[in-house]
Design an enzyme around this catalytic site. Structure first.
Site: not given
Ligand code: COA
Length: 374
Positions: A319, A262
């Protein structure tokens, strides 16, 4: 300052949410997401949208507004019928949202004032029905038009969505799980799709163009599309025993493990921390689902080992386990990102309203390309 991909660049301010990347925390209007997952998702949407608390009567009016606008008229069904049913649900949404006629939205109950904001929420309200209809078409089934055109008492709610989406598990637990997932993925600061929406809004484009630009940006596998990619990766790996070799091969060939990493979080994504135990619990009742979960966990462990050896702080993001959650609800993987859009659209609208209060064209500079010596 030169920063391709804008890493580390502050390009604006927002009061809608705060991403604390080092601590691994996410707050919506100052409230930690862990405290919000039990609230109905439309309530969280209002919390994001409005600077001050909204009276209970207005909340009830907002839910009525959303239900009323969640129906699809026959022209909208015809619009969907005109498209190829092989179109990915995200491309369908990106194409159809701006093509839906603006109806008279004079009864919009929230204290928001940007141009077209009522129409923006009317479009958000239609997404559950658009996805149910799209799945029905994808399966080449004849849809009962009344389901879409007649307003039922819970039309457009998550319960309605699970009841009508072909193949979805509709029970109290599924509704709770879906609500939690939708709250978790509703908003996330200046992520790529929200930023794309703000750029689009800065040109004075209408709200439907803003939503379409954001949905198109969300689709990519480095952003929202990673949910579909991560689950399909786990299915492709097949068994937990294959995970270690898969991770080595992927990293050696400089490819990415989907659902890992991320730009902001340097520790575990707080949304993944909630979704992982949820996926573990949901997947335990069925051998195929349990195998998928075990494979995801084995890949995560192998990644942690390899990334630690490389000195990189890369962890599972939202996700990674979300696909396992949606899969166990009976949602096919090509609809995962569209369900993401169904929720994130409320973040886009909150940012649209915020941006339009102090609008100015967003227009960065490029420097002349440097010649690379041969
Ligand atoms: N798998 C393998 N390596 C990864 C990785 C992943 N998922 N994520 C980051 N890295 C590595 C990169 O290869 C790079 O290594 P290098 O410096 O040796 O070249 C380094 O970490 C930095 O990666 P980079 O892609 O430049 O960081 P970023 O801040 O631009 O990336 C993402 C953020 C999300 C785009 C990236 O982590 C990624 O592609 N993840 C997979 C897709 C995904 O899950 N997206 C959803 C995000 S919520």
């Amino acid at each position: 300052m030169f920063s391709p991909s804008l890493e580390g660049v502050v390009v604006g301010e927002t009061a809608v949410s705060e991403v604390q990347g080092v601590k691994g925390q996410l707050l919506y209007r100052g409230i930690a997401i862990e405290q919000l997952t039990a609230l109905p998702h439309w309530r969280v949407a209002v919390l994001l949208a409005c600077e001050a608390p909204v009276h209970e009567d207005r909340l009830v009016d907002f839910e009525r507004y959303m239900r009323r606008h969640s129906v699809l008229c026959t022209q909208e069904l015809a619009l969907l019928d005109a498209l190829s049913s092989t179109l990915h649900p995200m491309l369908m949404l990106q194409a159809v949202l701006p093509a839906i006629n603006e109806s008279s939205n004079t009864d919009f109950p929230l204290p928001m004032s940007s141009a077209g904001i009522a129409h923006g929420y009317a479009l958000a309200a239609k997404i559950p029905a658009l996805l149910v209809y799209w799945r029905t078409r994808q399966l080449e089934r004849i849809a009962d038009a009344n389901i879409f055109t007649l307003c039922s008492p819970d039309h457009g709610s998550l319960a309605w969505f699970l009841r009508h989406f072909p193949g979805a598990n509709d029970n109290a637990d599924s509704r709770h799980v879906l609500n939690t997932a939708q709250v978790l993925q509703m908003e996330h600061g200046y992520n790529a799709s929200t930023f794309a929406g703000r750029v689009c809004a800065s040109t004075d484009a209408p709200v439907q163009s803003v939503l379409s630009a954001s949905v198109g940006t969300l689709y990519g596998p480095l952003h929202g599309g990673a949910d579909q990619a991560a689950l399909e990766m786990a299915i492709g790996i097949g068994q937990p025993q294959n995970a270690h070799q898969f991770v080595l091969d992927t990293l050696n060939s400089k490819r990415k493990i989907m659902g890992m990493g991320h730009r902001e979080y340097k520790t575990l994504d707080p949304r993944a921390a909630i979704l992982k135990p949820m996926a573990a619990q949901l997947c335990q009742h069925d051998d195929a689902h349990a195998n998928i979960f075990a494979t995801l966990r084995a890949v995560e462990e192998a990644c942690q080992e390899q990334f630690a050896m490389q000195g990189k702080s890369i962890h599972a993001n939202v996700e990674y386990y979300k696909g396992a959650v949606f899969h166990s609800l009976g949602i096919p993987s090509d609809f995962f990102t569209a369900l993401f859009a169904m929720s994130r659209v409320f973040g886009y609208l909150a940012h649209y309203e915020e941006f339009r209060k102090h609008p100015r064209l967003i227009r960065p500079r490029a420097r002349p390309a440097r010649q690379i010596p041969e």
